[in-house]
Write a protein that holds these residues in place. Sequence first.
Motif, mmCIF file in Angstrom:
data_model
loop_
_atom_site.group_PDB
_atom_site.id
_atom_site.type_symbol
_atom_site.label_atom_id
_atom_site.label_comp_id
_atom_site.label_asym_id
_atom_site.label_seq_id
_atom_site.Cartn_x
_atom_site.Cartn_y
_atom_site.Cartn_z
ATOM 1 N N VAL A 373 0.851 -1.189 0.000
ATOM 2 C CA VAL A 373 0.000 0.000 0.000
ATOM 3 C C VAL A 373 0.887 1.239 0.000
ATOM 4 C CG1 VAL A 373 -1.763 1.306 1.256
ATOM 5 C CG2 VAL A 373 -1.852 -1.206 1.219
ATOM 6 N N ASN A 374 0.698 2.070 -1.005
ATOM 7 C CA ASN A 374 1.532 3.264 -1.185
ATOM 8 C C ASN A 374 0.632 4.446 -1.542
ATOM 9 O OD1 ASN A 374 3.888 4.741 -1.325
ATOM 10 N ND2 ASN A 374 4.384 4.127 -3.420
ATOM 11 N N PRO A 375 0.087 5.142 -0.536
ATOM 12 C CA PRO A 375 -0.852 6.236 -0.813
ATOM 13 C C PRO A 375 -0.226 7.317 -1.692
ATOM 14 C CG PRO A 375 -0.824 5.688 1.527
ATOM 15 C CD PRO A 375 0.334 4.964 0.902
ATOM 16 N N ASN A 376 -1.080 8.041 -2.367
ATOM 17 C CA ASN A 376 -0.610 9.165 -3.169
ATOM 18 C C ASN A 376 -0.035 10.251 -2.263
ATOM 19 O OD1 ASN A 376 -1.242 8.131 -5.715
ATOM 20 N ND2 ASN A 376 -3.387 8.759 -5.531
ATOM 21 N N GLY A 377 0.471 11.295 -2.864
ATOM 22 C CA GLY A 377 1.109 12.335 -2.072
ATOM 23 C C GLY A 377 0.975 13.701 -2.714
ATOM 24 N N VAL A 378 1.861 14.612 -2.315
ATOM 25 C CA VAL A 378 1.811 15.985 -2.811
ATOM 26 C C VAL A 378 3.212 16.589 -2.729
ATOM 27 C CG1 VAL A 378 1.255 16.931 -0.529
ATOM 28 C CG2 VAL A 378 0.619 18.215 -2.581
ATOM 29 N N ASN A 379 3.482 17.494 -3.623
ATOM 30 C CA ASN A 379 4.711 18.281 -3.567
ATOM 31 C C ASN A 379 4.404 19.536 -2.763
ATOM 32 O OD1 ASN A 379 6.890 20.041 -4.057
ATOM 33 N ND2 ASN A 379 7.253 19.173 -6.085
ATOM 34 N N THR A 380 4.872 19.574 -1.522
ATOM 35 C CA THR A 380 4.524 20.674 -0.621
ATOM 36 C C THR A 380 5.264 21.965 -0.940
ATOM 37 O OG1 THR A 380 6.173 19.838 0.955
ATOM 38 C CG2 THR A 380 3.877 19.157 1.279
ATOM 39 N N GLU A 381 6.226 21.905 -1.854
ATOM 40 C CA GLU A 381 6.884 23.137 -2.273
ATOM 41 C C GLU A 381 6.086 23.840 -3.367
ATOM 42 O OE1 GLU A 381 10.861 22.252 -3.428
ATOM 43 O OE2 GLU A 381 11.433 21.467 -1.457
ATOM 44 N N ILE A 382 5.325 23.064 -4.138
ATOM 45 C CA ILE A 382 4.473 23.640 -5.187
ATOM 46 C C ILE A 382 3.100 23.997 -4.625
ATOM 47 C CG2 ILE A 382 3.313 23.170 -7.377
ATOM 48 C CD1 ILE A 382 5.687 21.437 -8.155
ATOM 49 N N PHE A 383 2.524 23.067 -3.872
ATOM 50 C CA PHE A 383 1.216 23.311 -3.249
ATOM 51 C C PHE A 383 1.472 23.848 -1.841
ATOM 52 C CE2 PHE A 383 0.192 20.499 -6.683
ATOM 53 C CZ PHE A 383 -1.063 20.914 -7.105
ATOM 54 N N ARG A 384 1.292 25.151 -1.700
ATOM 55 C CA ARG A 384 1.603 25.826 -0.442
ATOM 56 C C ARG A 384 0.770 27.107 -0.358
ATOM 57 N NH1 ARG A 384 4.534 30.151 -1.955
ATOM 58 N NH2 ARG A 384 5.600 30.033 -3.991
ATOM 59 N N PRO A 385 0.622 27.631 0.844
ATOM 60 C CA PRO A 385 -0.125 28.896 0.975
ATOM 61 C C PRO A 385 0.611 30.051 0.301
ATOM 62 C CG PRO A 385 0.130 27.756 3.099
ATOM 63 C CD PRO A 385 1.036 27.071 2.127
ATOM 64 N N ASP A 386 -0.150 31.077 -0.024
ATOM 65 C CA ASP A 386 0.400 32.323 -0.578
ATOM 66 C C ASP A 386 1.174 32.089 -1.874
ATOM 67 O OD1 ASP A 386 -0.577 33.741 1.696
ATOM 68 O OD2 ASP A 386 1.183 33.084 2.841
ATOM 69 N N CYS A 387 0.539 31.382 -2.810
ATOM 70 C CA CYS A 387 1.201 31.101 -4.092
ATOM 71 C C CYS A 387 0.416 31.663 -5.270
ATOM 72 C CB CYS A 387 1.419 29.601 -4.259
ATOM 73 S SG CYS A 387 -0.097 28.632 -4.307
ATOM 74 N N GLY A 388 -0.288 32.770 -5.035
ATOM 75 C CA GLY A 388 -0.978 33.427 -6.150
ATOM 76 C C GLY A 388 -2.479 33.526 -6.014
ATOM 77 N N THR A 565 4.640 15.584 6.932
ATOM 78 C CA THR A 565 5.336 14.513 7.642
ATOM 79 C C THR A 565 5.035 13.120 7.099
ATOM 80 O OG1 THR A 565 3.540 14.454 9.290
ATOM 81 C CG2 THR A 565 5.464 15.821 9.795
ATOM 82 N N GLN A 566 3.922 12.954 6.369
ATOM 83 C CA GLN A 566 3.527 11.600 5.984
ATOM 84 C C GLN A 566 3.230 11.399 4.500
ATOM 85 O OE1 GLN A 566 0.516 9.763 8.637
ATOM 86 N NE2 GLN A 566 0.712 11.574 9.946
ATOM 87 N N TYR A 567 2.778 12.427 3.785
ATOM 88 C CA TYR A 567 2.210 12.190 2.462
ATOM 89 C C TYR A 567 2.836 13.052 1.372
ATOM 90 C CZ TYR A 567 -1.315 9.722 5.174
ATOM 91 O OH TYR A 567 -1.945 8.859 6.035
ATOM 92 N N THR A 568 4.150 13.035 1.286
ATOM 93 C CA THR A 568 4.825 13.711 0.182
ATOM 94 C C THR A 568 5.126 12.686 -0.909
ATOM 95 O OG1 THR A 568 7.035 13.313 1.078
ATOM 96 C CG2 THR A 568 5.900 15.327 1.782
ATOM 97 N N TRP A 569 5.401 13.180 -2.121
ATOM 98 C CA TRP A 569 5.784 12.269 -3.207
ATOM 99 C C TRP A 569 7.153 11.648 -2.942
ATOM 100 C CZ3 TRP A 569 2.257 10.235 -5.786
ATOM 101 C CH2 TRP A 569 1.130 10.941 -6.223
ATOM 102 N N LYS A 570 7.969 12.342 -2.206
ATOM 103 C CA LYS A 570 9.262 11.782 -1.844
ATOM 104 C C LYS A 570 9.077 10.542 -0.981
ATOM 105 C CE LYS A 570 13.770 13.212 -0.005
ATOM 106 N NZ LYS A 570 14.537 14.361 0.564
ATOM 107 N N ALA A 571 8.125 10.589 -0.058
ATOM 108 C CA ALA A 571 7.831 9.423 0.783
ATOM 109 C C ALA A 571 7.238 8.297 -0.060
ATOM 110 C CB ALA A 571 6.869 9.817 1.906
ATOM 111 N N ASN A 572 6.398 8.656 -1.022
ATOM 112 C CA ASN A 572 5.800 7.662 -1.922
ATOM 113 C C ASN A 572 6.879 6.934 -2.715
ATOM 114 O OD1 ASN A 572 4.821 7.118 -4.891
ATOM 115 N ND2 ASN A 572 2.953 7.054 -3.661
#
Length: 594
Positions: A373-388, A565-572
């Motif tokens: 089991v390998n849940p999906n993730g997110v790039n927290t450097e791209i998806f972040r507050p105050d980005c436009g 802490t848990q769901y980045t693409w790097k962790a995936n």
Amino acid sequence: MTRLDPIHNDTRTGSAVRANKSNSDDKNSPKQVVALLDLSGNKERAAAWAESEFNPRAIQYINKADLKGGAAREMLACVRALNPHTFVVFTSDLDMQSARGSLMLLALLSGAREIVLADSSGRVVRRSRIGAALVEAPRLAIEMLCGYALVLPFSWLLAAVLGLAMRFREIIRTDHAIQRRTVDQSGSCNILYIRATLSVLQEGGMSTHVEGFQGGMLALGHTLTHVEVGRPNGTPEVSGAAVGNISDRVRIAPSALVGATKALFELWNNLVFSVAAFRLFDSPRDFDFIYQRYSRFNLTGVLLSLTTGLPLALEFNGSEVWVSKHWDSIGQMPLLRQFERLNLKAADAVFVVSEAMKNSLTAEGVDDARIIVNPNGVNTEIFRPDCGGRMIREELAIDDQVVAGFVGTFGPWHGAPVFAEAARLVARQARCHFLFVGDGDERPAAERILSQLRIGAFTFTGRIPHDRVPSYLDACDILVSPHVPLADGSEFFGSPTKLFEYMAMARAIVASRLGQIADIIEDGKSGLLVEPGDVAALAGAIERLSNDKEFRMALGANARDVVETQYTWKANASRVVETMQVIVPEGERVNSRG
């Protein structure tokens, strides 16, 4: 019921893109009618192209959902009643469009005097009614003959041969072991990444997953050779940092030689893609393992794993057999089932996104030990507050409102109409603006539900470039994930990438208490959970959040902490490498196949 609606240019705010039916009787409209069937999933782009090409003719939009089942006959009757001069099919890429001959035949049956096939890159194929009858009809007959007499039997034979070869895989691997570079547990991996899906990679879960996984691998210091379907000299479909750092990107051009039906087109292109990949990678070289994103009617990973001795990691996001039964019927189900079983049997490790998917495969007889089991993730450097987001709010003139947003491809499981129904309830009591980002089959239903709301209460953006999604999410105060149960009652097996993207934006989330979503969101701490399909509960949660800014901000901050802490693409990506590094150097082979 089939709806054939005129198109106009209002694609941004206030009301649905589609005009009211009464507008079609405008006395200034030319008599010649253009029927537009959009298969690209980008209605705005299709409409803009049609208006620039055929202005000032009246353009009637055909919903592609009406091509399925009995609705197709009703749709055809409605189109014939319009007496269209031109029938237009607009698609993302003509090279990847199946059943082109069948579409020409549909246009002929509509009574159109001119038939046009066009795509997003500007390529156009035009046929007169006589030309279509004399050229395309015979071509369709020849494609059908070649497909059913040659491609289909050969595909069965290929599956049988590869299935038989599985019995000798250990001998092949022993013979090739000395040629393969051994992986150092502390070192990097060289991965052959295969994406054989016949589609233009633009938005949605596939785009996010491909880009995210590759970015995660590169961030860990590994090397990818990416093999995909596409024009060799085409522009990369994946945007972002991952593109420039992939050591090699190989595109294998699709072939339209046999494309009478969707199944024949995909089977033929499986053969084209697999043969081309085999010629390019017929020896182990210095790859450590093959990683393939499972796709319908494709055996490339199986073929290369058997011929090179390389271990095969299979990314299995869902059963194509199940999808064909419930969402996207393609035919040739026995062969599709055989291909799927062979992929699962040949894989040394099968990576799924949820426990529900693992349980489903285990029930089908796949060895539990090979399923990770390998849940999906997110790039927290791209998806972040105050980005436009502030710029988007100013652009849409919604800066003074509480914005509740949804992003997705409007699939049947996304629940966009449920969000629209909730918006109708909320709009009566709270000053909210409802932002729908994306496009897809369920968008017309959502638009119809909201058609009676005041101007300025909602926005349908249509499809936007994927790199602009973060700024649209940043424009929202509340993000909604209103997923609904699967129609057949199956356990919800998804791992919605948008949920992790929502969480990374540090915004308050309202989501359905469904499957993995309920495991990730802690109700009242990192978001609010409501029962799937409960419109009143969803509306109540949105109202609660719209009136409590402090609570919204606390939920959002907690959600971002969780994904960081848990769901980045790097962790995936790391979970994939850790699994395969056990398989590769120690030579562990699973002899009992499910």
